[in-house]
Design a protein around this motif. Structure first.
Motif, PDB file in Angstrom:
ATOM      1  N   SER A  83      -6.856   5.013  -1.087  1.00  0.00           N
ATOM      2  CA  SER A  83      -6.470   6.833  -0.939  1.00  0.00           C
ATOM      3  C   SER A  83      -5.088   6.833  -1.569  1.00  0.00           C
ATOM      4  CB  SER A  83      -6.345   6.933   0.419  1.00  0.00           C
ATOM      5  OG  SER A  83      -7.579   6.784   0.979  1.00  0.00           O
ATOM      6  N   ALA A  84      -4.160   5.931  -1.273  1.00  0.00           N
ATOM      7  CA  ALA A  84      -2.769   5.923  -1.962  1.00  0.00           C
ATOM      8  C   ALA A  84      -2.862   6.086  -3.545  1.00  0.00           C
ATOM      9  CB  ALA A  84      -1.880   4.680  -1.701  1.00  0.00           C
ATOM     10  N   VAL A 126       0.962  -1.053  -0.002  1.00  0.00           N
ATOM     11  CA  VAL A 126       0.163  -0.021  -0.047  1.00  0.00           C
ATOM     12  C   VAL A 126       0.712   1.375   0.026  1.00  0.00           C
ATOM     13  CG1 VAL A 126      -1.600   1.298   1.254  1.00  0.00           C
ATOM     14  CG2 VAL A 126      -1.714  -1.365   1.164  1.00  0.00           C
ATOM     15  N   GLY A 127       0.600   2.022  -1.041  1.00  0.00           N
ATOM     16  CA  GLY A 127       1.409   3.414  -0.985  1.00  0.00           C
ATOM     17  C   GLY A 127       3.097   2.891  -0.945  1.00  0.00           C
ATOM     18  N   GLN A 149      -4.001   9.604  -4.511  1.00  0.00           N
ATOM     19  CA  GLN A 149      -2.994  10.554  -4.247  1.00  0.00           C
ATOM     20  C   GLN A 149      -1.798  10.298  -5.477  1.00  0.00           C
ATOM     21  OE1 GLN A 149      -2.028  10.168   0.051  1.00  0.00           O
ATOM     22  NE2 GLN A 149      -0.790  11.729  -0.240  1.00  0.00           N
ATOM     23  N   ALA A 150      -1.670   9.206  -5.885  1.00  0.00           N
ATOM     24  CA  ALA A 150      -0.493   9.153  -6.649  1.00  0.00           C
ATOM     25  C   ALA A 150      -0.966   9.853  -8.180  1.00  0.00           C
ATOM     26  CB  ALA A 150      -0.287   7.508  -7.185  1.00  0.00           C
ATOM     27  N   ASN A 166      -1.001  -0.806  -5.936  1.00  0.00           N
ATOM     28  CA  ASN A 166      -1.403  -1.261  -4.728  1.00  0.00           C
ATOM     29  C   ASN A 166      -1.949  -2.752  -4.735  1.00  0.00           C
ATOM     30  OD1 ASN A 166      -1.041   1.560  -3.317  1.00  0.00           O
ATOM     31  ND2 ASN A 166      -2.193   1.644  -5.198  1.00  0.00           N
ATOM     32  N   ALA A 169      -6.792   2.434   2.750  1.00  0.00           N
ATOM     33  CA  ALA A 169      -5.421   3.045   2.502  1.00  0.00           C
ATOM     34  C   ALA A 169      -5.150   2.744   1.224  1.00  0.00           C
ATOM     35  CB  ALA A 169      -4.727   2.437   3.728  1.00  0.00           C
ATOM     36  N   GLU A 182       5.457   5.633  -5.829  1.00  0.00           N
ATOM     37  CA  GLU A 182       4.637   4.958  -4.872  1.00  0.00           C
ATOM     38  C   GLU A 182       3.018   5.263  -4.771  1.00  0.00           C
ATOM     39  OE1 GLU A 182       6.197   6.688  -1.249  1.00  0.00           O
ATOM     40  OE2 GLU A 182       7.957   5.528  -1.285  1.00  0.00           O
ATOM     41  N   GLY A 183       2.312   4.339  -4.614  1.00  0.00           N
ATOM     42  CA  GLY A 183       0.842   4.560  -4.668  1.00  0.00           C
ATOM     43  C   GLY A 183       0.048   4.109  -5.970  1.00  0.00           C
TER      44      GLY A 183
END
Ligand code: NAD
Length: 500
Positions: free
Chosen positions: A61-62, A24-25, A65-66, A218, A58, A214-215
């Motif tokens: 969300s990650a 995750v993320g 955000q990415a 996932n 999570a 990152e993100g």
């Protein structure tokens, strides 16, 4: 970081199980664990951290955000470069991925080396090429009142894509969706089957090593209902869902997607027909049908579970296929000559053996197999069944109409081409059909008249990743492959510029 010892996972018992975590993320995260059992011996070979609702949240969300980070600003050609690095890294981890796939599924090392794992890298290279050369529409517009405009379409990502896949060809089917999703600039949350968590976990390591931000990728482990699968499909932060698995599961996911008005792509079950005409090269038709029925323990959505054979060659074909079914070597997965593999789980074996019993109750003649092999070694703790050839069932028998997903087929005779096409089309499914004939006209008529997403002529499972792939009727919704994947994994904005 290597998560487990490859030696442990090729059907050679010994050593302690590894731990497979969610990703995750850009970090590995744990959770309550469940055991992953070897289909070869029934032993625990890994512990898997199940993603709870907070972990799925999570991950989504990650992924969201990415999209606002560097990934969201890359051009298609820059993303294509990243995809090629992923392919390179998959090739560098080739042996680990073979071990992961063989350990989770019990398939032979030779199949994993020649089919499953090479297709992982091939998927990323193919979609790097496809997206880098993809065009969009543009129109030069002039209206009767004299106004002029330029219209052109801009391709954009859909957003956060949930990818849920089954256990039969784990890395192949997962990367078939991850590669085009990333090519189009999306971020993804993937859920592999609870039965095959390992290669997806290696893929997370591959993503990190290849420099995927990152993100963007996932991974959540777990089951379907009341677990990671359901949490993901009903998550409001997911923009699109692509799913491969059973038709009944597809129906459940469609309902969850409808609540959020999410785009879906479904690759579902099949009860595929093989048609063998008397004018065919019978040697090729027998060997092709051995492959199309028994490859991967019959656990391929494209496998032929119904064979229809022109009456003049019916007896010979039945005898030869049954003979070949009894000759297929068992062996450990690590043996190069192994052809049979165990089924994925004890529950799946119960289901397949249930159909073997049902076939007898429905009046079938068992020409080959019909039971369980015995080894006098640790494989007796695994989930093997015998390759099975049936005849004599009524057209509407459950065994002849329902997807079994094991190494089994039913053979029935036909007299005319029209009858053969009608028998093939008489199914709730419409995924694939295979036709064996030397008559060129008939080959093309089959393409036009068979209601399936794919018609193979004198071959089976020969795939070009640029072609449309998917099923009709209960076998799926939509097409992926080539530019069809780009259509699902992207949105188009039409820009209209006044030229005056
Ligand atoms: P399945 O439908 O049981 O599970 C597939 C995936 O969905 C797994 O990851 C599972 O955990 C998840 N899942 C199950 N219930 C869910 C739910 N309610 N919500 C969200 N996720 C859920 O299928 P399977 O037994 O893993 O795979 C075999 C099936 O897949 C066969 O029917 C086969 O024909 C089909 N299949 C189709 C294709 C194709 O391309 N058409 C390819 C391979 C397999």
């Amino acid at each position: 970081m290597t998560l487990w010892h490859p030696d442990l996972l090729v059907g050679r018992p010994g050593g302690s199980p590894g731990l497979l975590q969610n990703y995750v993320g850009g970090s590995f995260v744990g959770g309550k664990t469940f055991p992953k059992l070897s289909p070869v011996t029934g032993e625990t070979i890994a512990e898997v951290a199940e993603a709870d609702e907070a972990t799925v949240d999570a991950a989504v969300s990650a992924a969201r955000q990415a999209l606002n980070g560097p990934w969201g600003r890359m051009s298609e050609q820059e993303r294509a470069v990243v995809l090629r690095r992923v392919a390179d890294e998959l090739e560098r981890r080739f042996d680990d991925l073979v071990a992961a796939e063989v350990g989770d599924t019990g398939k032979s090392v030779s199949q994993a080396r020649t089919l499953d794992i090479p297709r992982g890298a091939a998927n990323f290279r193919a979609f790097a090429d496809i997206v880098a050369s993809a065009s969009t529409e543009s129109f030069s517009t002039s209206l009767p009142d004299g106004r002029r405009a330029l219209n052109y379409a801009v391709r954009k990502p859909v957003g956060v894509v949930a990818i849920i896949v089954p256990w039969n060809l784990p890395l192949l089917l997962l990367t078939w969706k991850v590669a085009p999703a990333l090519a189009c600039g999306n971020s993804v949350v993937v859920k592999p089957s609870e039965e095959t968590p390992s290669s997806a976990t290696v893929l997370a390591e591959v993503m990190a090593a290849a420099g995927v931000p990152e993100g963007v990728f996932n991974l959540v482990h777990g089951f379907g209902p009341s677990s990671a699968g359901e949490f993901l499909t009903r998550h409001p932060g997911v923009d699109a869902i692509t799913f491969t698995g059973e038709s009944a599961t597809g129906s459940t996911i469609a309902k969850a997607a409808a609540d959020g008005v999410k785009a879906v792509s479904f690759e579902l079950g099949g009860k595929n027909a093989g048609l063998i005409f008397a004018d065919a090269d019978l040697d090729a038709a027998v060997e092709g049908s051995v492959r199309s029925t028994f490859t991967n323990g019959g656990q391929v959505c494209l496998c032929t579970e119904r064979l229809y054979v022109e009456r003049s060659v019916y007896d010979e074909f039945c005898a030869r296929l049954a003979q070949r079914a009894t000759e297929l070597p068992y062996g450990w997965p690590a043996d190069e000559s192994t052809a049979n593999m165990p089924l994925i789980s004890s529950q799946h074996r119960e289901k397949v053996l249930g159909y073997y019993d049902l076939a007898r109750a429905e009046g079938a003649t068992v020409l080959a197999g019909g039971g369980v092999p015995s080894f006098d070694d640790a494989r007796d703790g695994g989930w093997y069944v015998q390759p099975t050839v049936l005849t004599g069932l009524a057209a509407d028998a459950r065994t002849a109409t329902e997807e079994i997903f094991g190494p089994v087929c039913h053979i029935a005779p036909f007299d005319t081409e029209d009858e053969a096409f009608a028998l093939a089309n008489d199914s709730q499914y419409g995924l694939a059909a295979t036709v064996w004939t030397r008559d060129v006209g008939r080959a093309h008529r089959a393409g036009a008249r068979l209601d399936t997403g794919i018609v193979w002529v004198n071959t089976w499972f020969l795939r070009d990743l640029r072609t449309p792939f998917g099923g009709m009727k209960a076998s799926g919704v939509g097409r992926e492959g080539g530019t069809h994947s780009l259509a699902f994994y992207s949105e188009l904005t039409n820009v209209c510029v006044n030229l005056d």
